[in-house]
Design a protein around this motif. Structure first.
Motif, PDB file in Angstrom:
ATOM      1  N   ASN B  84       0.061 -24.621  -4.732  1.00 44.43           N
ATOM      2  CA  ASN B  84       0.487 -24.949  -3.359  1.00 44.43           C
ATOM      3  C   ASN B  84       1.911 -24.525  -3.037  1.00 44.43           C
ATOM      4  N   ASN B  85       2.417 -23.544  -3.782  1.00 48.10           N
ATOM      5  CA  ASN B  85       3.770 -23.059  -3.531  1.00 48.10           C
ATOM      6  C   ASN B  85       3.677 -21.713  -2.802  1.00 48.10           C
ATOM      7  N   PHE B  86       3.595 -21.786  -1.478  1.00 46.54           N
ATOM      8  CA  PHE B  86       3.367 -20.584  -0.678  1.00 46.54           C
ATOM      9  C   PHE B  86       4.540 -19.604  -0.763  1.00 46.54           C
ATOM     10  N   SER B  87       5.770 -20.129  -0.650  1.00 46.63           N
ATOM     11  CA  SER B  87       6.924 -19.216  -0.597  1.00 46.63           C
ATOM     12  C   SER B  87       7.051 -18.411  -1.893  1.00 46.63           C
ATOM     13  N   ARG B  88       6.831 -19.054  -3.043  1.00 46.58           N
ATOM     14  CA  ARG B  88       6.911 -18.323  -4.311  1.00 46.58           C
ATOM     15  C   ARG B  88       5.722 -17.362  -4.454  1.00 46.58           C
ATOM     16  N   GLY B  89       4.576 -17.798  -3.981  1.00 39.45           N
ATOM     17  CA  GLY B  89       3.396 -16.927  -4.011  1.00 39.45           C
ATOM     18  C   GLY B  89       3.658 -15.656  -3.217  1.00 39.45           C
ATOM     19  N   ARG B  90       4.218 -15.832  -2.009  1.00 41.97           N
ATOM     20  CA  ARG B  90       4.511 -14.677  -1.167  1.00 41.97           C
ATOM     21  C   ARG B  90       5.591 -13.795  -1.803  1.00 41.97           C
ATOM     22  N   LEU B  91       6.567 -14.451  -2.456  1.00 39.30           N
ATOM     23  CA  LEU B  91       7.634 -13.687  -3.117  1.00 39.30           C
ATOM     24  C   LEU B  91       7.039 -12.763  -4.191  1.00 39.30           C
ATOM     25  N   PHE B  92       6.142 -13.307  -5.005  1.00 36.41           N
ATOM     26  CA  PHE B  92       5.515 -12.488  -6.052  1.00 36.41           C
ATOM     27  C   PHE B  92       4.666 -11.364  -5.441  1.00 36.41           C
ATOM     28  N   LEU B  93       4.055 -11.655  -4.295  1.00 39.20           N
ATOM     29  CA  LEU B  93       3.275 -10.629  -3.603  1.00 39.20           C
ATOM     30  C   LEU B  93       4.192  -9.485  -3.155  1.00 39.20           C
ATOM     31  N   ILE B  94       5.359  -9.862  -2.630  1.00 38.29           N
ATOM     32  CA  ILE B  94       6.326  -8.848  -2.168  1.00 38.29           C
ATOM     33  C   ILE B  94       6.860  -8.040  -3.363  1.00 38.29           C
ATOM     34  N   ILE B  95       7.130  -8.731  -4.487  1.00 34.47           N
ATOM     35  CA  ILE B  95       7.593  -8.012  -5.691  1.00 34.47           C
ATOM     36  C   ILE B  95       6.536  -6.987  -6.126  1.00 34.47           C
ATOM     37  N   THR B  96       5.268  -7.382  -6.038  1.00 30.36           N
ATOM     38  CA  THR B  96       4.178  -6.461  -6.408  1.00 30.36           C
ATOM     39  C   THR B  96       4.194  -5.238  -5.499  1.00 30.36           C
ATOM     40  N   ILE B  97       4.421  -5.463  -4.203  1.00 26.78           N
ATOM     41  CA  ILE B  97       4.473  -4.343  -3.241  1.00 26.78           C
ATOM     42  C   ILE B  97       5.626  -3.407  -3.601  1.00 26.78           C
ATOM     43  N   VAL B  98       6.780  -3.999  -3.948  1.00 31.47           N
ATOM     44  CA  VAL B  98       7.959  -3.193  -4.307  1.00 31.47           C
ATOM     45  C   VAL B  98       7.646  -2.345  -5.549  1.00 31.47           C
ATOM     46  N   LEU B  99       7.044  -2.971  -6.569  1.00 27.69           N
ATOM     47  CA  LEU B  99       6.712  -2.239  -7.799  1.00 27.69           C
ATOM     48  C   LEU B  99       5.732  -1.099  -7.503  1.00 27.69           C
ATOM     49  N   ALA B 100       4.752  -1.377  -6.651  1.00 26.59           N
ATOM     50  CA  ALA B 100       3.764  -0.346  -6.294  1.00 26.59           C
ATOM     51  C   ALA B 100       4.455   0.815  -5.575  1.00 26.59           C
ATOM     52  N   THR B 101       5.430   0.485  -4.726  1.00 26.10           N
ATOM     53  CA  THR B 101       6.157   1.528  -3.994  1.00 26.10           C
ATOM     54  C   THR B 101       6.982   2.376  -4.956  1.00 26.10           C
ATOM     55  N   VAL B 102       7.622   1.713  -5.937  1.00 26.07           N
ATOM     56  CA  VAL B 102       8.413   2.459  -6.933  1.00 26.07           C
ATOM     57  C   VAL B 102       7.490   3.410  -7.710  1.00 26.07           C
ATOM     58  N   PHE B 103       6.298   2.950  -8.030  1.00 28.77           N
ATOM     59  CA  PHE B 103       5.309   3.807  -8.716  1.00 28.77           C
ATOM     60  C   PHE B 103       5.071   5.078  -7.890  1.00 28.77           C
ATOM     61  N   LEU B 104       4.866   4.892  -6.580  1.00 30.52           N
ATOM     62  CA  LEU B 104       4.580   6.045  -5.718  1.00 30.52           C
ATOM     63  C   LEU B 104       5.786   6.976  -5.598  1.00 30.52           C
ATOM     64  N   VAL B 105       6.986   6.387  -5.562  1.00 30.06           N
ATOM     65  CA  VAL B 105       8.204   7.215  -5.481  1.00 30.06           C
ATOM     66  C   VAL B 105       8.307   8.093  -6.736  1.00 30.06           C
ATOM     67  N   ASN B 106       8.071   7.488  -7.906  1.00 28.39           N
ATOM     68  CA  ASN B 106       8.064   8.255  -9.163  1.00 28.39           C
ATOM     69  C   ASN B 106       7.050   9.376  -9.110  1.00 28.39           C
ATOM     70  N   LYS B 107       5.888   9.046  -8.579  1.00 27.52           N
ATOM     71  CA  LYS B 107       4.805  10.031  -8.501  1.00 27.52           C
ATOM     72  C   LYS B 107       5.213  11.168  -7.563  1.00 27.52           C
ATOM     73  N   TYR B 108       5.910  10.812  -6.482  1.00 28.93           N
ATOM     74  CA  TYR B 108       6.377  11.831  -5.534  1.00 28.93           C
ATOM     75  C   TYR B 108       7.298  12.823  -6.244  1.00 28.93           C
TER      76      TYR B 108
END
Lengths: 116, 194
Positions: B84-108
């Motif tokens: 029931n900790n929404f803010s931390r859940g969303r934070l981890f979701l955002i961190i995942t998005i950032v990591l995925a973006t870094v993956f794509l930048v490396n791939k670029y």
């Protein structure tokens, strides 16, 4: 998955541990690659480690270690069709009945090239 | 009309519809990538010579670490929502998005380096299968980012209306994301090391 906070906290520790193990296995894969093993051995080692990593992701992160039978059923079917899919093209190419195998043709071509 | 079994499990399967749906989708994805892996094996076994050391092992390894880390963060997002900790859940979701973006930048950067040297898909059989496999995988990463961005942004409103349904959506996204990680776990040794 359970909703008991104590159980969830226990799961979180497990996720961190599995994440750490996946990091270690990746480092081992890269390290083994630097040793320059013979190709068949290198392929075997890399694929064994990849399979271990994949199993950890599937069983722990994707909770396949304790899923419902409907999911197991659909995955067993998938595995069967996956094996057929992987084997089918290779079996087709290996079919030499009434013709020269492409592998034999390639080997003959390489020999001819070397002789020239 | 309300869609049934989005939260409570169906009596026959013991599963919410979304979960079974995601697993069936993943089964189709196994066949998609399976066809390409099969093609790779066929091309490699049939080739007289196969190039070695064409790709940067360092970049490939870094991207492997990034995807593993993102697999951990998305499962943590789900566990935080379960607590029931929404803010931390969303934070981890955002961190995942950032990591995925870094993956794509490396791939670029990786793609740009090869294309600058004229090593596009037309260059050789190896680069044809390399761009096909990693390109399709990259599209899956983009798809994951879009879904996670929706859940962390406009889709987050569902949390207020129905905690459990939102948590389930994050779980299903996580299943997809782990699959994308799993594919890369095999792509890395097959393309970069062997």
């Amino acid at each position: 998955m359970q909703s008991d906070p104590a159980e969830i906290h226990k799961s979180v520790r497990k996720y961190y541990a599995v994440g750490g193990l996946l990091f270690v296995f990746t480092a081992i894969t890269v390290a083994v690659n630097q040793i320059h093993l013979a190709v068949p051995l290198a392929i075997t080692v890399a694929l064994v480690i990849a399979t271990m990593k994949g199993s950890m992701v599937a069983s722990i992160f994707m909770h396949l270690s304790h899923e419902k039978k409907w999911i197991y059923g659909s995955l067993i079917l998938t595995v069967v069709f996956f094996i057929v899919l992987v084997l089918l093209p290779n079996l087709t190419v290996s079919d030499t009945i009434g013709k020269t195998s492409p592998y034999t043709a390639a080997a003959e071509h390489a020999t001819e090239k070397a002789e020239k | 009309m309300e869609i049934p079994y989005t939260v409570e499990p169906r009596p026959d399967s013991g599963l919410a519809n979304g979960k079974l749906g995601v697993w069936l989708f993943l089964a189709s994805e196994v066949m998609l990538f399976g066809a390409l892996f099969s093609t790779y094996i066929l091309l490699r076994v049939g080739a007289i010579e196969w190039p070695h050391g064409e790709l940067s092992v360092l970049l490939g390894a870094i991207n492997t670490f990034i995807l593993i880390a993102s697999s951990v963060t998305i499962v943590l997002a789900w566990t935080q929502l379960k607590l029931n900790n929404f803010s931390r859940g969303r934070l981890f979701l955002i961190i995942t998005i950032v990591l995925a973006t870094v993956f794509l930048v490396n791939k670029y950067f990786e793609y740009a380096e090869h294309l600058a040297k004229g090593e596009g898909p037309w260059h050789s059989t190896f680069f044809a299968i390399y761009f096909t496999l990693t390109g399709l995988h990259g599209l899956h990463i983009i798809g994951g980012i879009v879904v996670m961005a929706y859940l962390a942004g406009p889709g987050a409103g569902l949390w207020r209306r129905n905690h459990e349904q939102f948590t389930n959506r994050v779980e299903y996204t996580g299943l997809y994301w782990h699959f994308v990680d799993l594919v890369w776990i095999f792509l890395f040794p097959v393309l970069y090391l062997l």
